[in-house]
Structure formats: C-alpha cells, structure tokens
Motif scaffolding. Sequence first.
Motif, PDB file in Angstrom:
ATOM      1  N   UNK A  41      -0.911   9.281 -13.284  1.00  0.00           N
ATOM      2  CA  UNK A  41      -2.241   8.801 -13.866  1.00  0.00           C
ATOM      3  C   UNK A  41      -2.430   7.219 -13.131  1.00  0.00           C
ATOM      4  N   UNK A  42      -1.086   6.393 -13.392  1.00  0.00           N
ATOM      5  CA  UNK A  42      -1.305   5.166 -12.804  1.00  0.00           C
ATOM      6  C   UNK A  42      -1.575   5.122 -11.209  1.00  0.00           C
ATOM      7  N   UNK A  43      -0.735   6.115 -10.882  1.00  0.00           N
ATOM      8  CA  UNK A  43      -0.763   5.966  -9.138  1.00  0.00           C
ATOM      9  C   UNK A  43      -2.158   6.424  -9.075  1.00  0.00           C
ATOM     10  N   UNK A  44      -2.800   7.298  -9.383  1.00  0.00           N
ATOM     11  CA  UNK A  44      -4.163   7.670  -8.996  1.00  0.00           C
ATOM     12  C   UNK A  44      -4.865   6.486  -9.230  1.00  0.00           C
ATOM     13  N   UNK A  45      -5.009   5.698 -10.180  1.00  0.00           N
ATOM     14  CA  UNK A  45      -5.927   4.539 -10.571  1.00  0.00           C
ATOM     15  C   UNK A  45      -5.626   3.614  -9.405  1.00  0.00           C
ATOM     16  N   UNK A  46      -4.246   3.169  -8.893  1.00  0.00           N
ATOM     17  CA  UNK A  46      -4.008   2.238  -7.717  1.00  0.00           C
ATOM     18  C   UNK A  46      -4.658   2.735  -6.615  1.00  0.00           C
ATOM     19  N   UNK A  69       0.766  -1.155  -0.142  1.00  0.00           N
ATOM     20  CA  UNK A  69      -0.006  -0.090   0.169  1.00  0.00           C
ATOM     21  C   UNK A  69       0.759   1.260  -0.031  1.00  0.00           C
ATOM     22  N   UNK A  70       2.099   1.399   0.567  1.00  0.00           N
ATOM     23  CA  UNK A  70       2.683   2.477   0.684  1.00  0.00           C
ATOM     24  C   UNK A  70       3.659   2.846  -0.607  1.00  0.00           C
ATOM     25  N   UNK A  71       3.584   2.014  -1.423  1.00  0.00           N
ATOM     26  CA  UNK A  71       4.182   2.239  -2.621  1.00  0.00           C
ATOM     27  C   UNK A  71       3.497   2.396  -3.949  1.00  0.00           C
ATOM     28  N   UNK A  72       2.139   2.801  -3.589  1.00  0.00           N
ATOM     29  CA  UNK A  72       1.442   3.117  -4.809  1.00  0.00           C
ATOM     30  C   UNK A  72       1.456   4.863  -5.095  1.00  0.00           C
ATOM     31  N   UNK A  73       2.527   5.171  -5.548  1.00  0.00           N
ATOM     32  CA  UNK A  73       2.985   6.423  -5.846  1.00  0.00           C
ATOM     33  C   UNK A  73       3.600   6.672  -7.007  1.00  0.00           C
ATOM     34  N   UNK A 131       5.505   1.230 -10.925  1.00  0.00           N
ATOM     35  CA  UNK A 131       4.437   2.183 -11.306  1.00  0.00           C
ATOM     36  C   UNK A 131       5.016   2.904 -12.638  1.00  0.00           C
ATOM     37  N   UNK A 132       6.160   3.299 -12.569  1.00  0.00           N
ATOM     38  CA  UNK A 132       6.807   3.949 -13.978  1.00  0.00           C
ATOM     39  C   UNK A 132       6.941   3.252 -14.797  1.00  0.00           C
ATOM     40  N   UNK A 133       7.339   1.606 -14.565  1.00  0.00           N
ATOM     41  CA  UNK A 133       7.086   0.761 -15.821  1.00  0.00           C
ATOM     42  C   UNK A 133       5.898   0.497 -16.260  1.00  0.00           C
ATOM     43  N   UNK A 134       4.843   0.280 -15.742  1.00  0.00           N
ATOM     44  CA  UNK A 134       3.491   0.128 -16.123  1.00  0.00           C
ATOM     45  C   UNK A 134       3.088   1.458 -16.731  1.00  0.00           C
ATOM     46  N   UNK A 135       3.442   2.777 -16.370  1.00  0.00           N
ATOM     47  CA  UNK A 135       2.953   3.856 -17.110  1.00  0.00           C
ATOM     48  C   UNK A 135       3.659   3.865 -18.507  1.00  0.00           C
ATOM     49  N   UNK A 136       4.684   3.306 -18.679  1.00  0.00           N
ATOM     50  CA  UNK A 136       5.404   3.159 -20.201  1.00  0.00           C
ATOM     51  C   UNK A 136       4.804   2.263 -20.955  1.00  0.00           C
ATOM     52  N   UNK A 137       4.290   1.020 -20.391  1.00  0.00           N
ATOM     53  CA  UNK A 137       3.616  -0.014 -20.874  1.00  0.00           C
ATOM     54  C   UNK A 137       2.262   0.585 -21.718  1.00  0.00           C
ATOM     55  N   UNK A 138       1.437   1.315 -20.928  1.00  0.00           N
ATOM     56  CA  UNK A 138       0.294   1.724 -21.241  1.00  0.00           C
ATOM     57  C   UNK A 138       0.266   3.152 -21.707  1.00  0.00           C
ATOM     58  N   UNK A 139       1.175   3.880 -21.861  1.00  0.00           N
ATOM     59  CA  UNK A 139       1.306   4.933 -22.314  1.00  0.00           C
ATOM     60  C   UNK A 139       0.387   5.943 -21.604  1.00  0.00           C
ATOM     61  N   UNK A 140       0.680   5.879 -20.145  1.00  0.00           N
ATOM     62  CA  UNK A 140       0.082   6.754 -19.344  1.00  0.00           C
ATOM     63  C   UNK A 140       1.259   7.497 -18.506  1.00  0.00           C
ATOM     64  N   UNK A 141       1.033   8.402 -17.816  1.00  0.00           N
ATOM     65  CA  UNK A 141       1.915   9.006 -16.748  1.00  0.00           C
ATOM     66  C   UNK A 141       1.839   8.299 -15.545  1.00  0.00           C
TER      67      UNK A 141
END
Length: 255
Positions: A46-51, A23-27, A33-43
Amino acid sequence: MENKLWTREELILALNLYLKLPFGKMHSRTPEVIKMAGIINRSPGAVAMRLTNFASVDLYHQQRGIKGLTGGIRQVQPIWDEFEHNREELLFESEQILAQLEHQSIEAKYANILEGIEQLKGETKIREVKTRVNQNVFRQIVLVNYSGRCAVSGIDVPDLLVASHIIPWSKNKEERLNPANGICLSAHFDAAFDRGYLYFDSDFRMNIGPKLKQYAAQPYYFNWFKQFEGKQLDLPSKYLPSQEFLEWHREYVCQ
C-alpha cells in the motif's frame, strides 16, 4: 485495514518518503518502505502504491512520459500541490509527524544538528529548529537524488558531501527546498560554486570562472579544478538542476 481512506498525516509521510527515495526503489521490498508501513500500520504494498501515485503528479516524471499509478491521484494531488507552494511548512510538518510516531520529539530526533540552540526561546527557537531540520531534509533529498556521490568528482564519502544550493538559501525563500535547486557536490566544489569560482552551463558542464583562473599557475589548480573543466555533471535520478536557477547563478554569482 487496507480499505480505509488514507489520512492527511499518512499522505504527508508518504510524500516525505517519496522525496527521499530513488525512483527505482519505490517498491514493497525496499527497507524504507517496509519501515514506513510499520509506522503507519499499512502494508508495504500500500505504501509503495502511494509512492507511485506521487510519481504520477510529479511534473518531472510527467515530462519524462512516466505516468506511475494514476488511481490514487485524487488523494495525493492536494498534498503535492501544497508541497509545491509551501515546501518549508509541509516538510517540517512531515518530520514532526514522523518523530511523534517514532515516539520522540523533533528536538531529540535531530539533537546532532540542533546543538547550540539551548539558550534560544520562543519563536526564535522554533524558527531555528525548523530551518535546521529543513536544511537536513533537503540534504537527504539531494544526496539520494545524486546517489550519494559528488556530481563532479564522484566522491561518495557522506561527510565530504554538501547539498549545494544553486540559488542561495538567503536569496529565494520559495525555492530553498526545491530539489531542482540542489546539486550534490564535494566540499571544495561547493565552496567554489557558492562563491562564483565555477559554474555550470546549459549543458550541465562545469566551467571555471575568471576569479579562479587567476590561480592557474598554482600546483593544485589542475588536480582540483582544471581536469574537471568541461565535464558534464553526473545527472541525478529524479530532479535535474533547473536551467533557470543555473542561469541566475551565472548572472548574479559569477560576475
């Protein structure tokens, strides 16, 4: 880019990441988070907000009084509900999507855990791939939940850790992949727990069962078991072991 609606696939991938992160790493600064953002072409933001949106609909956090970000609930609630009612299908779908976006097949991505199924065909092979992949994802979720340490001994060597099911995989299909049905244990504690040699009470304390007490005179008994009797589990960061599942284990495994 950030104003476009999230697709179902993107939301499923966000859920996959949510389940694998403390829970403490959802930023936005977290590498995953940075890796996932690159995969789906989001910032990353934005990914952290969805988490944190998923945290808002997670009953565990609701019971703790943590609300997360509620603005995106309408989008994530259907995905969370689907996960709650059909974990096997949704988790496997999320891994298939992730592998595809990483430009590889699910078989190639998980080649190390799919050894020995080369001769299988058709539905039999598909079922085996799904089972092994989902078991691996369950392991990832449980180990992260317990910070990569055995909840009894504190051992943190990954190869010596098991995502131990409270209710065995074969006994309850609906709860196989429920994070609350898993405890991170080192291999010998997992084997003892699985066979009813030890159990955990309603206070999450380890108890030695009658079958194991028969070996109390043996030299290994104190070092490997007795010294931990009465010790409370090192409780996880997100999903506590279900009291209902622990009670089932005490009744049906520790007979």
